[in-house]
Design a protein around this motif. Structure first.
Motif, PDB file in Angstrom:
ATOM      1  N   MET A  15     -29.433 -67.102  14.021  1.00 56.86           N
ATOM      2  CA  MET A  15     -28.935 -66.656  15.322  1.00 56.86           C
ATOM      3  C   MET A  15     -30.038 -66.577  16.377  1.00 56.86           C
ATOM      4  O   MET A  15     -29.893 -67.116  17.472  1.00 56.86           O
ATOM      5  CB  MET A  15     -28.229 -65.310  15.173  1.00 56.86           C
ATOM      6  CG  MET A  15     -26.906 -65.378  14.441  1.00 56.86           C
ATOM      7  SD  MET A  15     -25.613 -66.164  15.422  1.00 56.86           S
ATOM      8  CE  MET A  15     -25.313 -64.890  16.624  1.00 56.86           C
ATOM      9  N   SER A  65     -19.387 -62.161   9.710  1.00 55.90           N
ATOM     10  CA  SER A  65     -18.661 -61.866  10.937  1.00 55.90           C
ATOM     11  C   SER A  65     -19.198 -62.661  12.117  1.00 55.90           C
ATOM     12  O   SER A  65     -18.483 -62.877  13.090  1.00 55.90           O
ATOM     13  CB  SER A  65     -18.747 -60.360  11.247  1.00 55.90           C
ATOM     14  OG  SER A  65     -20.105 -59.957  11.315  1.00 55.90           O
ATOM     15  N   ASN A  66     -20.474 -63.087  12.084  1.00 53.98           N
ATOM     16  CA  ASN A  66     -21.063 -63.831  13.200  1.00 53.98           C
ATOM     17  C   ASN A  66     -21.048 -65.334  12.981  1.00 53.98           C
ATOM     18  O   ASN A  66     -21.802 -66.059  13.630  1.00 53.98           O
ATOM     19  CB  ASN A  66     -22.497 -63.361  13.447  1.00 53.98           C
ATOM     20  CG  ASN A  66     -23.338 -63.359  12.173  1.00 53.98           C
ATOM     21  OD1 ASN A  66     -22.839 -63.675  11.098  1.00 53.98           O
ATOM     22  ND2 ASN A  66     -24.601 -63.015  12.303  1.00 53.98           N
ATOM     23  N   TYR A  67     -20.210 -65.805  12.059  1.00 55.05           N
ATOM     24  CA  TYR A  67     -20.104 -67.249  11.806  1.00 55.05           C
ATOM     25  C   TYR A  67     -19.604 -67.969  13.051  1.00 55.05           C
ATOM     26  O   TYR A  67     -20.197 -68.967  13.488  1.00 55.05           O
ATOM     27  CB  TYR A  67     -19.164 -67.478  10.627  1.00 55.05           C
ATOM     28  CG  TYR A  67     -18.924 -68.922  10.268  1.00 55.05           C
ATOM     29  CD1 TYR A  67     -19.815 -69.626   9.470  1.00 55.05           C
ATOM     30  CD2 TYR A  67     -17.784 -69.590  10.704  1.00 55.05           C
ATOM     31  CE1 TYR A  67     -19.589 -70.944   9.126  1.00 55.05           C
ATOM     32  CE2 TYR A  67     -17.547 -70.914  10.373  1.00 55.05           C
ATOM     33  CZ  TYR A  67     -18.450 -71.573   9.576  1.00 55.05           C
ATOM     34  OH  TYR A  67     -18.220 -72.886   9.244  1.00 55.05           O
ATOM     35  N   ASP A  68     -18.499 -67.500  13.637  1.00 54.75           N
ATOM     36  CA  ASP A  68     -17.972 -68.125  14.848  1.00 54.75           C
ATOM     37  C   ASP A  68     -18.939 -67.986  16.009  1.00 54.75           C
ATOM     38  O   ASP A  68     -19.059 -68.888  16.850  1.00 54.75           O
ATOM     39  CB  ASP A  68     -16.621 -67.512  15.217  1.00 54.75           C
ATOM     40  CG  ASP A  68     -15.545 -67.835  14.197  1.00 54.75           C
ATOM     41  OD1 ASP A  68     -15.685 -68.853  13.497  1.00 54.75           O
ATOM     42  OD2 ASP A  68     -14.569 -67.066  14.093  1.00 54.75           O
ATOM     43  N   GLU A  69     -19.634 -66.865  16.086  1.00 55.38           N
ATOM     44  CA  GLU A  69     -20.599 -66.668  17.170  1.00 55.38           C
ATOM     45  C   GLU A  69     -21.739 -67.673  17.088  1.00 55.38           C
ATOM     46  O   GLU A  69     -22.205 -68.193  18.102  1.00 55.38           O
ATOM     47  CB  GLU A  69     -21.148 -65.238  17.109  1.00 55.38           C
ATOM     48  CG  GLU A  69     -22.125 -64.911  18.233  1.00 55.38           C
ATOM     49  CD  GLU A  69     -22.695 -63.518  18.111  1.00 55.38           C
ATOM     50  OE1 GLU A  69     -23.585 -63.175  18.911  1.00 55.38           O
ATOM     51  OE2 GLU A  69     -22.266 -62.775  17.201  1.00 55.38           O
ATOM     52  N   LEU A  70     -22.179 -67.967  15.869  1.00 57.67           N
ATOM     53  CA  LEU A  70     -23.243 -68.957  15.701  1.00 57.67           C
ATOM     54  C   LEU A  70     -22.772 -70.332  16.147  1.00 57.67           C
ATOM     55  O   LEU A  70     -23.522 -71.081  16.791  1.00 57.67           O
ATOM     56  CB  LEU A  70     -23.700 -68.989  14.240  1.00 57.67           C
ATOM     57  CG  LEU A  70     -24.787 -70.015  13.897  1.00 57.67           C
ATOM     58  CD1 LEU A  70     -26.028 -69.778  14.737  1.00 57.67           C
ATOM     59  CD2 LEU A  70     -25.126 -69.956  12.406  1.00 57.67           C
ATOM     60  N   GLN A 105     -27.651 -65.084   9.714  1.00 58.78           N
ATOM     61  CA  GLN A 105     -28.395 -64.016  10.371  1.00 58.78           C
ATOM     62  C   GLN A 105     -29.784 -64.491  10.809  1.00 58.78           C
ATOM     63  O   GLN A 105     -30.258 -64.141  11.892  1.00 58.78           O
ATOM     64  CB  GLN A 105     -28.524 -62.820   9.425  1.00 58.78           C
ATOM     65  CG  GLN A 105     -29.275 -61.635  10.005  1.00 58.78           C
ATOM     66  CD  GLN A 105     -29.433 -60.515   8.991  1.00 58.78           C
ATOM     67  OE1 GLN A 105     -28.870 -60.570   7.888  1.00 58.78           O
ATOM     68  NE2 GLN A 105     -30.191 -59.497   9.362  1.00 58.78           N
ATOM     69  N   THR A 127     -20.488 -70.925  18.399  1.00 56.13           N
ATOM     70  CA  THR A 127     -20.407 -70.889  19.857  1.00 56.13           C
ATOM     71  C   THR A 127     -21.777 -71.129  20.487  1.00 56.13           C
ATOM     72  O   THR A 127     -21.920 -71.890  21.452  1.00 56.13           O
ATOM     73  CB  THR A 127     -19.841 -69.537  20.311  1.00 56.13           C
ATOM     74  OG1 THR A 127     -18.551 -69.340  19.726  1.00 56.13           O
ATOM     75  CG2 THR A 127     -19.707 -69.492  21.828  1.00 56.13           C
ATOM     76  N   LYS A 128     -22.804 -70.489  19.927  1.00 54.63           N
ATOM     77  CA  LYS A 128     -24.155 -70.698  20.439  1.00 54.63           C
ATOM     78  C   LYS A 128     -24.635 -72.120  20.167  1.00 54.63           C
ATOM     79  O   LYS A 128     -25.362 -72.710  20.975  1.00 54.63           O
ATOM     80  CB  LYS A 128     -25.105 -69.684  19.819  1.00 54.63           C
ATOM     81  CG  LYS A 128     -24.904 -68.261  20.314  1.00 54.63           C
ATOM     82  CD  LYS A 128     -26.001 -67.341  19.815  1.00 54.63           C
ATOM     83  CE  LYS A 128     -25.864 -65.952  20.415  1.00 54.63           C
ATOM     84  NZ  LYS A 128     -26.958 -65.046  19.981  1.00 54.63           N
TER      85      LYS A 128
END
Length: 622
Positions: free
Chosen positions: A180, A215-220, A177, A222-223
């Protein structure tokens, strides 16, 4: 402090249970400077049920009285004078209001790097993301690296409990968190360090129980991939290898545009890659099932041999990983290095075999066999000496490595010495009960290839162990085991043959023609008592009828073995079966298949035993 000068009071942050820090802003008089002075009052009073409502009406209420145990302290932050009423048992009021100072962040980073256990690291990590709102990217990178280090302890003494694993997952969620919105601050090495730390903690993020927490593990990730694209030209050779290793470990496959730029940068620095870098790059590409451009593959392969020669001789992990990847590329994409390259590779690793781990030893030989390369006899002689030590002393082979090893050794044209074989039989006897069915089949087949007749104790243990596992054997494993026993001239007990035949018949739909012929050909040889065959006539006839449905794929050798096996079992097929068999045999001979003189003699003998008239067209060939 006079209340008539107070404009409003706001709560800054909780400093403990039922304790609030109240910031009171005072309007300056005409004779004072234009800036405001901040007074902090801290009191032990019960928290109101509705904090927002209490704060909103605090301008018309009285400020809590200062407790007796408080002492007044003044601190200066820039041009802002702060008056503190500090309770003796409260800490970090400055930190609650202003956050960590740059010096605090540097000290925190150093302590994060020194933490060795989760207990030590837990005291340093934030309990909530807002506590680290002003830490820099270096501190965040250190936090990820330390968390990944204690999250996968190498020593059994530091094994994590379920509660500790949950706490690590919560800490990872807070770090994700925090990171990000801060990715733009990271430099090239910082991006790599974060990716590696996240990859090592992937098991904490991927478990089903933790999916909602991170939940934002994959999103991180990707970034991270997007932010790394302009940084790729500035990556060091090791950073290029580590970054794609991290992506493959976490299962985050980049897009084609990113890979194109990545390949271009790897090619520019291929001449300075180390063996570990090449192994990590190849492993990651294999994990993604990606075949890079042929020019890059050739460049990596050409650089690999000098890189392995330059590395310290202590570890065989990099050479083993490299040749495993090459074997996979040969199997999937038909990309094969030359025999000269493989010969030079084996020459380079040969002096260091004694220091290699068992898995690496097995991988090297197994990969050579997959690529149809035969090591030299001199190399294999030294390999067998090292292997003997690995079998007798720790660290020894795992049981999966044992199966791969037996598969490879049975296909290498080199037979170990008789002394080595005797020692191997003695060492492998207590291991039999731990092996799975495939390893047991490969083991007995390797002994047959070496013409190594095992001891009576070994055979007794083999039949005892495999009897209970025959239900798991596939048809090809059963036929291969029987074939090996026949080559070794070993006799199998009746109950063991009952279980083998029953398991095979249950899987007739999956059995290939070769497996059926091999089974019928060998079961008549390995049975201890010929009366056993008389008691299984119906099953053997059923196998013969099923074999007839596959005559289209038979050759002359399979025809001969099938007829000889049925004759040995004292079974005479029906006229229709024999007619179909002779027509199939004739088609094989007319198609160019040659029947040897010995096989033709065997067939004539079988036909005479059955009192069968050979067809006129087939007679000249026999």
């Amino acid at each position: 402090m006079k209340m008539q000068h107070v404009d409003r009071c706001i709560r800054v942050a909780p400093t403990g249970r039922h304790r609030y820090a109240v910031a009171c802003y005072r309007r300056p008089s005409n004779n004072t400077r234009s800036r405001r002075s901040l007074a902090l009052a801290v009191s032990n009073y019960n928290a109101p049920q509705n904090t927002n409502a209490a704060i909103a009406t605090s301008s018309t209420s009285s400020i809590p009285k200062k407790p007796n145990n408080a002492s007044k302290v003044q601190s200066t932050y820039g041009d802002l004078i702060v008056s503190q009423l500090v309770i003796s048992n409260s800490k970090g009021i400055d930190r609650e209001v202003f956050g960590l100072s740059p010096a605090d962040v540097r000290r925190l980073t150093a302590r994060l790097k020194q933490a060795k256990t989760w207990r030590e690291l837990k005291e340093l990590l934030p309990q909530r993301a807002s506590c680290w709102s002003n830490v820099d990217h270096i501190c965040l990178s250190a936090a990820f690296a330390s968390l990944s280090r204690v999250g996968k302890p190498k020593s059994p003494v530091n094994k994590l409990t379920e509660q500790q694993r949950a706490e690590i997952t919560d800490a990872l969620a807070r770090l994700v968190q925090l990171s990000m919105p801060r990715l733009v601050e990271f430099d090239s090495q910082g991006l790599v360090n974060m990716a590696v730390g996240l990859a090592k903690l992937s098991e904490h993020a991927d478990s089903a129980a933790n999916t909602s927490r991170i939940s934002n593990y994959d999103e991180l990730f990707t970034k991270l991939i997007d932010h790394s694209l302009p940084h790729l030209p500035y990556f060091t050779p090791q950073a290029l290898a580590n970054f794609i290793w991290a992506l493959a470990t976490a299962g985050q496959q980049p897009c084609g545009a990113w890979l194109t730029e990545y390949y271009r940068n790897v090619e520019r620095k291929v001449d300075v890659l180390k063996s570990q870098d090449i192994a990590n790059i190849m492993w990651a590409l294999c994990k993604f099932d990606l075949m890079p451009d042929i020019w890059l593959m050739d460049a990596l392969v050409s650089r690999a041999l000098p890189a392995i020669s330059e590395q310290p001789a202590a570890s065989g992990q990099d050479p083993a990983t490299l040749i495993q990847c090459l074997a996979r590329y040969y199997y999937l994409y038909n990309y094969r290095v030359s025999d000269e390259w493989l010969h030079e590779f084996l020459r380079i690793v040969r002096p260091n075999l004694s220091s290699y781990m068992p898995f690496d030893l097995v991988s090297i030989v197994h990969s050579c066999v997959v690529m149809s390369h035969q090591p030299s006899r001199l190399w294999m002689a030294e390999y067998y000496l090292v292997l003997k030590d690995r079998l007798m002393f720790d660290p020894t082979l795992s049981y999966s490595d044992f199966q791969r090893l037996m598969w490879a050794l049975s296909r290498i044209d080199y037979t170990p010495t008789q002394t080595w074989q005797r020692d191997f039989i003695a060492v492998s006897t207590p291991k039999l009960r731990h092996l799975k069915f495939r390893a047991l089949g490969e083991l007995i087949w390797a002994l047959a290839c070496w013409d190594c007749r095992p001891s009576r104790e070994w055979l007794s243990e083999f039949f005892r162990v495999t009897h209970g596992k025959l239900g798991d054997f596939r048809p090809q494993h059963i036929s291969n085991t029987l074939n090996a026993l026949a080559k070794l001239e070993c006799r199998a007990p009746g109950p063991w043959l009952d279980a083998a035949l029953t398991s095979f018949c249950k899987q007739l739909s999956d059995a290939k023609a070769h497996d059926m012929v091999t089974l019928l050909d060998t079961v008549t040889v390995v049975c201890e008592d010929k009366s056993w065959l008389m008691g299984h006539t119906d099953q053997i006839k059923a196998l013969a009828d099923t074999a007839a449905s596959k005559f289209a794929v038979y050759d002359t050798v399979m025809h001969t073995k099938l007829c000889v096996a049925l004759a040995a079992a004292n079974i005479c097929p029906a006229a229709d079966w024999l007619k179909q068999q002779q027509q199939s045999l004739l088609a094989c001979l007319r198609g160019g298949d040659v029947e040897s003189q010995a096989a033709a003699q065997q067939l004539r003998k079988v036909y005479r035993t059955w009192d069968v008239q050979v067809e006129a067209d087939l007679e000249p060939f026999l």
